[in-house]
Scaffold this active site. Structure first.
Site, mmCIF file in Angstrom:
data_model
loop_
_atom_site.group_PDB
_atom_site.id
_atom_site.type_symbol
_atom_site.label_atom_id
_atom_site.label_comp_id
_atom_site.label_asym_id
_atom_site.label_seq_id
_atom_site.Cartn_x
_atom_site.Cartn_y
_atom_site.Cartn_z
ATOM 1 C CB SER A 138 48.645 1.329 64.378
ATOM 2 O OG SER A 138 50.022 1.346 64.724
ATOM 3 C CG ASP A 139 48.225 -3.847 68.690
ATOM 4 O OD1 ASP A 139 49.268 -3.573 69.336
ATOM 5 O OD2 ASP A 139 47.496 -4.803 68.983
ATOM 6 C CD1 TRP A 140 54.998 -1.134 69.549
ATOM 7 C CD2 TRP A 140 52.926 -0.328 69.800
ATOM 8 N NE1 TRP A 140 55.085 0.038 70.278
ATOM 9 C CE2 TRP A 140 53.835 0.559 70.439
ATOM 10 C CE3 TRP A 140 51.575 0.007 69.815
ATOM 11 C CZ2 TRP A 140 53.428 1.726 71.093
ATOM 12 C CZ3 TRP A 140 51.164 1.162 70.464
ATOM 13 C CH2 TRP A 140 52.077 2.007 71.092
ATOM 14 C CB ALA A 200 48.154 -2.998 63.567
#
Length: 743
Positions: free
Chosen positions: A226-228, A230
């Site tokens: 995941s993006d941080w 997200a």
């Protein structure tokens, strides 16, 4: 779980725990699975030794700051980008980083996008080629890539909630195509899902993208990260195909995963799959660490950064042959960016450079005995500065010099990750300064620094010579001096169109959206596809870039095969200086049965550095897959057969040679249903044959339409088959027709 030694011995709690980070930058070490260290970013290693964050606020260890993607893409050179990726891998390994979070390969849908400086282009083919080269170079050193941000992450406004509402064809042909090429050809170790929603579904919970497309269609065998921050619902994300939530450390989402399995709402097999993929990543990291060697690359990488930056500079204009600068002519260097260079973007990718070339110093080093004066000219962030006094001082210096070199652009506070720009304008005080300087010193060179496109009409109307570097990294000052004085012949090309005005841009009425939705109303017509299809005036077209020499194109030959179209074209240096040419190949299908842009980039090649009079034959394959369009009626890629027009040239508007080549098409059979139109049925051979009996009764009810001046077949072609019963068609015959044409 038996496919990974030792994983079968892990408890369900341990398997769940493998799916979230240990802290901000590392994963957990559990049983046989070692911890993995990740960090930003695409143009330099942002390794934080103390406080950690993902916004670029805390200090990081020194690392080479190469040109960000906005600059790097202007090289159009996959081999150069591969070398940058390899250098980043060596530094990441030396700094104890296992996965570097890049490259960013989202499409520059709108020039106001706040993160455009981290992305390559408005074109998916160029983006895919450059992104694949970066990943290949990085992973050749045993450091993993994290392809991001998957997918349709094209604006910063409301970025953690907003839904990118995009139709199937543009989603496939524009926004996913670059990702697909990189996954299939470079095999990144990880893919990072984005913050946004896609057609209402959060990227982290989008099974269609994370599982069906990414793994099922493209064969991705790495870990989805995941993006941080997200992930809003980790059990739902794991079900969709997410493997690793970042950052971690709280243990809250691990408990949610365990609770969901206990409640029967999360399949333990999905948790096992995520654990296997994280374990596979850790195994790849372990193999990469075994290749580690601590070598001081600081000097070598700075030299590489200077070489790369010089290859990324675009010569937009050079009237009267003002450039390269002639030794001995006095110079007035103006603009605070000459002493405080703007060389990278703001936010999570911000790098602490190992050193920084100052343009003024580098210009003086190459100017020899010539007088080089400097004036600040304007202030970007100093609200107490007297811009009138600064301008007057600069004008006086320009009047006393042979040539003025004026540095203009956007300050870090005017564009950054986290927000989108509201306009494309250069600051008014800079344009006022330009006008005043040119009035007293017509021989003025403008040097631009910016992460997003700016409106250049006022600059082009005044300055006879313009260099555009985008953002050039820590060695950009030396690279600009090299180009200004002709040490390097510029070969950079624009990777995005410069419009005449903001109102001309494709997404102008649909950016950045409202109420957490943004409608991609321009469809396929992104960037040059929009401007060229509408034959709109632009300030500088996609692919534009001049040289200190000239090139001629000749002897175009086109050969079609099962692999695609082989293009051969001769390129000759017809000028007086050594130089490189970026050969761009575009295609179109006249008379296509589906909507298509006027032309699309399908091939790129960079010549060797050719001596005056030298000729190189360029050969490239336009891959058949790249000729395909996404057919929504059958939900798959289709190559439409026909005579394709192929151009080779120096930009989307500078097409030097062209030819036609016949390409065999894929079989396309649209299922005939009661809702199909008469025209669609007649286009199907089986349905057309079966219609002969149906038309018997219908013709009697229609009478003789020719007396009315009506082309009856064209008039009724759009009528659905199930409506023909109202015109005398026997319903039983219609049912028989549908049965006869069914699969």
């Amino acid at each position: 779980m038996t496919s990974k030694p030792g994983l079968a011995d892990l408890t369900p709690e341990q398997r769940a725990a493998l799916g979230s980070g240990a802290d901000f930058w590392t994963t957990k070490a559990i049983g046989p699975v070692a911890s993995v260290t990740m960090t930003d970013g695409p143009h330099g290693v942002r390794r934080q030794a103390g406080a950690t964050d993902h916004l670029g606020l805390a200090e990081s260890l020194p690392a080479t700051c190469f040109p960000p993607a906005v600059g790097l893409a202007q090289s159009w050179d996959t081999e150069l980008v591969r070398r940058v990726g390899a250098a980043l891998g060596r530094e990441a390994r030396a700094l104890g980083v296992d996965v570097l979070l890049g490259p960013g390969v989202n499409i520059k849908r709108d020039p106001r996008g706040g993160r455009n400086f981290e992305y390559y282009s408005e074109d998916p083919l160029l983006t895919g080629l450059l992104g694949a080269a970066w990943v290949t170079g990085l992973q050749s050193t045993g450091v993993g890539a994290s392809l991001k941000h998957f997918a349709a992450n094209n604006a910063e406004h409301d970025r953690m909630r907003s839904s990118s509402d995009v139709d199937p064809r543009p989603l496939r042909e524009i926004y996913l195509r670059g990702f697909a090429h990189i996954v299939r050809t470079a095999r990144p170790w990880t893919v990072m899902c984005s913050y946004n929603r896609i057609n209402g579904v959060p990227a982290a919970q989008n099974r269609r993208l994370l599982t069906d497309v990414l793994r099922g269609e493209w064969g991705f065998d790495g870990a989805v990260v995941s993006d941080w921050g997200a992930v809003a619902d980790r059990p739902a994300a794991v079900t969709a195909g997410l493997d690793l939530e970042m950052p971690g450390g709280s243990g809250v989402s691990d408990a949610q995963v365990m609770a969901a399995m206990a409640a029967g709402t999360l399949d333990p097999a999905d948790v096992d799959r995520a654990a296997r993929n994280v374990a596979t990543l850790a195994a790849r990291v372990a193999a990469g660490r075994a290749r580690a060697h601590n070598v001081d690359t600081t000097d070598d990488h700075h030299r590489l950064a200077r070489e790369v930056a010089a290859r990324c500079v675009v010569l937009l204009r050079n009237d009267r042959g003002l450039l390269p600068l002639t030794p001995g002519r006095s110079l007035a260097v103006i603009g605070e960016f000459a002493t405080q260079p703007r060389y990278q973007g703001g936010g999570s990718s911000h790098v602490n450079p190992t050193r920084l070339d100052v343009p003024l110093d580098e210009i003086r080093a190459l100017a020899g005995s010539a007088t080089v004066s400097y004036c600040r000219g304007f202030a970007t962030d100093d609200t107490d500065a007297d811009n009138d006094a600064l301008r007057a001082e600069a004008v006086a210096a320009a009047a006393n010099a042979d040539v003025a070199v004026l540095f203009l652009g956007l300050a870090a506070t005017q564009e950054s990750e986290g927000f989108d720009r509201e306009h494309l304008e250069l600051p008014a005080e800079q344009l006022d300064l330009l006008d005043a300087v040119v009035r007293v010193r017509p021989d003025t060179v403008v040097v631009l620094a910016h992460g997003g496109v700016v409106r250049l009409g006022p600059v082009a109307a005044s300055a006879p010579a313009i260099l555009d570097g985008g953002l050039l990294g820590q060695a950009g000052g030396g690279a600009l001096a090299d180009v200004l004085f002709g040490v390097v012949n510029p070969s950079g090309r624009l990777a995005e169109t410069v419009p005449v005005r903001l109102q001309d841009t494709p997404a102008y009425l649909n950016f950045p959206g409202e109420n957490s939705h943004v409608r991609y109303g321009e469809g396929l017509y992104v960037g040059y596809r929009w401007y060229d299809s509408r034959e709109m005036d632009v300030c500088y077209p996609f692919g534009h870039g001049l040289s200190y020499t000239t090139f001629d194109y000749s002897d175009l030959t086109l050969t079609a095969s099962e692999a695609g179209i082989t293009v051969r074209v001769g390129v000759t240096n017809t000028g007086s200086r050594r130089g490189r040419e970026v050969v761009q190949v575009y295609t179109a299908l006249p008379g296509s049965s589906v909507t298509r842009p006027a032309r699309e980039l399908k091939g790129v090649a960079v010549t060797a550095e050719l001596e005056p009079g030298a000729r190189e034959e360029i050969s490239m394959l336009l891959r058949r897959d790249d000729l395909a369009y996404w057919e929504t009626r059958v939900d798959r890629w289709i190559v439409e057969g026909g005579a394709y027009r192929v151009w080779a040239g120096a930009s989307s508007r500078d097409l030097r040679v062209s030819g036609l080549v016949d390409v065999a098409g894929d079989e396309l059979r649209i299922p005939i249903t009661a809702e199909s139109t008469l025209g669609e049925a007649l286009a199907d051979p089986r349905a057309a044959a079966a219609l002969a009996d149906v038309f018997g009764g219908m013709s009697e009810s229609m009478g003789d339409a020719s007396a009315l001046g009506v082309d009856m077949m064209r008039m009724i072609a759009s009528i659905p088959l199930n409506r023909l019963t109202g015109f005398g068609v026997d319903p039983q015959k219609l049912d028989a027709l549908l049965a006869a044409t069914g699969d």
